[in-house]
Design a protein around this motif. Structure first.
Motif, PDB file in Angstrom:
ATOM      1  N   ASP A 236       0.853  -1.179   0.000  1.00  0.00           N
ATOM      2  CA  ASP A 236       0.000   0.000   0.000  1.00  0.00           C
ATOM      3  C   ASP A 236       0.892   1.234   0.000  1.00  0.00           C
ATOM      4  OD1 ASP A 236       1.006   0.009   2.585  1.00  0.00           O
ATOM      5  OD2 ASP A 236      -0.887  -0.599   3.511  1.00  0.00           O
ATOM      6  N   THR A 237       0.287   2.409   0.037  1.00  0.00           N
ATOM      7  CA  THR A 237       1.079   3.638  -0.041  1.00  0.00           C
ATOM      8  C   THR A 237       2.026   3.778   1.158  1.00  0.00           C
ATOM      9  OG1 THR A 237      -0.775   4.793   1.007  1.00  0.00           O
ATOM     10  CG2 THR A 237      -0.650   4.833  -1.410  1.00  0.00           C
ATOM     11  N   GLU A 238       1.576   3.306   2.302  1.00  0.00           N
ATOM     12  CA  GLU A 238       2.430   3.420   3.494  1.00  0.00           C
ATOM     13  C   GLU A 238       3.653   2.517   3.384  1.00  0.00           C
ATOM     14  OE1 GLU A 238       2.099   2.885   8.370  1.00  0.00           O
ATOM     15  OE2 GLU A 238       0.341   2.600   7.072  1.00  0.00           O
ATOM     16  N   LYS A 239       3.457   1.291   2.918  1.00  0.00           N
ATOM     17  CA  LYS A 239       4.581   0.356   2.803  1.00  0.00           C
ATOM     18  C   LYS A 239       5.565   0.811   1.731  1.00  0.00           C
ATOM     19  CE  LYS A 239       5.634  -4.550   2.148  1.00  0.00           C
ATOM     20  NZ  LYS A 239       5.053  -5.904   1.941  1.00  0.00           N
ATOM     21  N   LEU A 240       5.054   1.293   0.611  1.00  0.00           N
ATOM     22  CA  LEU A 240       5.933   1.775  -0.448  1.00  0.00           C
ATOM     23  C   LEU A 240       6.693   3.028  -0.023  1.00  0.00           C
ATOM     24  CD1 LEU A 240       3.592   1.315  -3.554  1.00  0.00           C
ATOM     25  CD2 LEU A 240       5.615  -0.057  -2.976  1.00  0.00           C
ATOM     26  N   GLY A 241       6.016   3.909   0.717  1.00  0.00           N
ATOM     27  CA  GLY A 241       6.671   5.146   1.138  1.00  0.00           C
ATOM     28  C   GLY A 241       7.696   4.961   2.227  1.00  0.00           C
ATOM     29  N   SER A 242       7.642   3.851   2.949  1.00  0.00           N
ATOM     30  CA  SER A 242       8.576   3.629   4.053  1.00  0.00           C
ATOM     31  C   SER A 242       9.812   2.829   3.657  1.00  0.00           C
ATOM     32  CB  SER A 242       7.855   2.897   5.193  1.00  0.00           C
ATOM     33  OG  SER A 242       7.383   1.631   4.760  1.00  0.00           O
TER      34      SER A 242
END
Length: 280
Positions: free
Chosen positions: A94-100
């Protein structure tokens, strides 16, 4: 006690039965709630790729809206299935996993890689989060393929089973529709090998027939240049006969010496025998 155990086992089976439908998902129903993905959703059903997606427990779908589907709908039906499989990542993102992600980049494995038809890294996706503006970019991991598709938004997510992310354009590996890449590159080594054996037999056969170290392509030049210097020695039989005569002379000398040694030994033996007889 047995009733307690049997009741506990029945409760566990009931929980498992209730949990399995909850963990399952239907990608067609999910995308059906968003009319902007009607073309993408329809192709998933037509190519039977939706059934494979629904059999997975963990998946990420990179969906393309109707306006960006021209890069897929213009392809043949068999190639459409392959390209759509590239948009299905075999993990949850998700966006959180990709952004981290620490390195701001990753290589993602797609459903196309699991088919066994992928070649030249066509079954992988490159992901990069740009350092300048933080935009998340996607592109084929095939060598030379650009990062042209960027993430627009998160459509839906159900951690950690399924995530649907909207991307701006279709991710099409450059050579995915060109057939088998291994066959395309096969003729190159074949042509490279054919000229190599040609000069080899010509050079190896001529020295065996002529019996001379001089290469066959220029016999006239070598004979003209060597004739005044060699003179009569240039003839082959002369040097070949000379060592033969020497061997005959040496063999005759050896036989004569051997005969002389035999006579001398006989003489010594006779003399010794006479001395023994006289002493008696």
């Amino acid at each position: 006690m047995s009733l307690v155990v049997s009741s506990f086992a029945a409760a566990v089976l009931l929980l498992l039965a209730l949990a399995s439908p909850a963990a399952a998902f239907n990608i067609t129903r999910i995308l059906g709630e968003f009319p902007d993905f009607s073309t993408f959703n329809g192709l998933l059903s037509q190519t039977k790729l939706a059934d494979e997606i629904n059999r997975r427990q963990t998946i990420t779908v990179l969906a393309v809206n109707n306006g960006g589907m021209g890069g897929i709908t213009s392809l043949p039906s068999d190639v459409q299935r392959k390209v759509l499989a590239v948009h299905v990542v075999l993990d949850y993102y998700d966006t959180e996993k990709l952004g981290s992600m620490k390195n701001r980049s990753a290589v993602l494995t797609t459903l196309f890689q699991s088919t066994g038809q992928a070649a030249n890294r066509m079954g992988f996706i490159n992901y990069t989060r740009r350092a300048t503006d933080g935009v998340m970019m996607f592109g084929s991991a095939e060598p030379g393929a650009p990062l042209m598709s960027q993430m627009v938004k998160s459509v839906m997510s159900r951690p950690y089973n399924i995530s649907v992310l909207e991307v701006s354009s279709a991710i099409v590996p450059p050579s995915i529709g060109s057939g088998d890449n291994s066959k395309a590159h096969a003729p190159a080594p074949a042509h490279a090998k054919t000229p190599a054996p040609a000069p080899t037999p010509s050079k190896s056969k001529k020295p065996e027939k002529e019996g001379a170290p001089v290469p066959a392509p220029a016999p006239s030049d070598d004979s003209i240049a060597d004739a005044p210097a060699d003179g009569p020695d240039a003839d082959g039989p002369a040097p070949a006969d000379a060592p033969a005569d020497d061997d005959d002379d040496k063999s005759s000398d050896d036989t004569g010496d051997a005969a002389g040694r035999v006579v001398a030994r006989l003489g010594l033996g006779i003399g010794a025998l006479l001395m023994i007889l006289l002493s008696l």
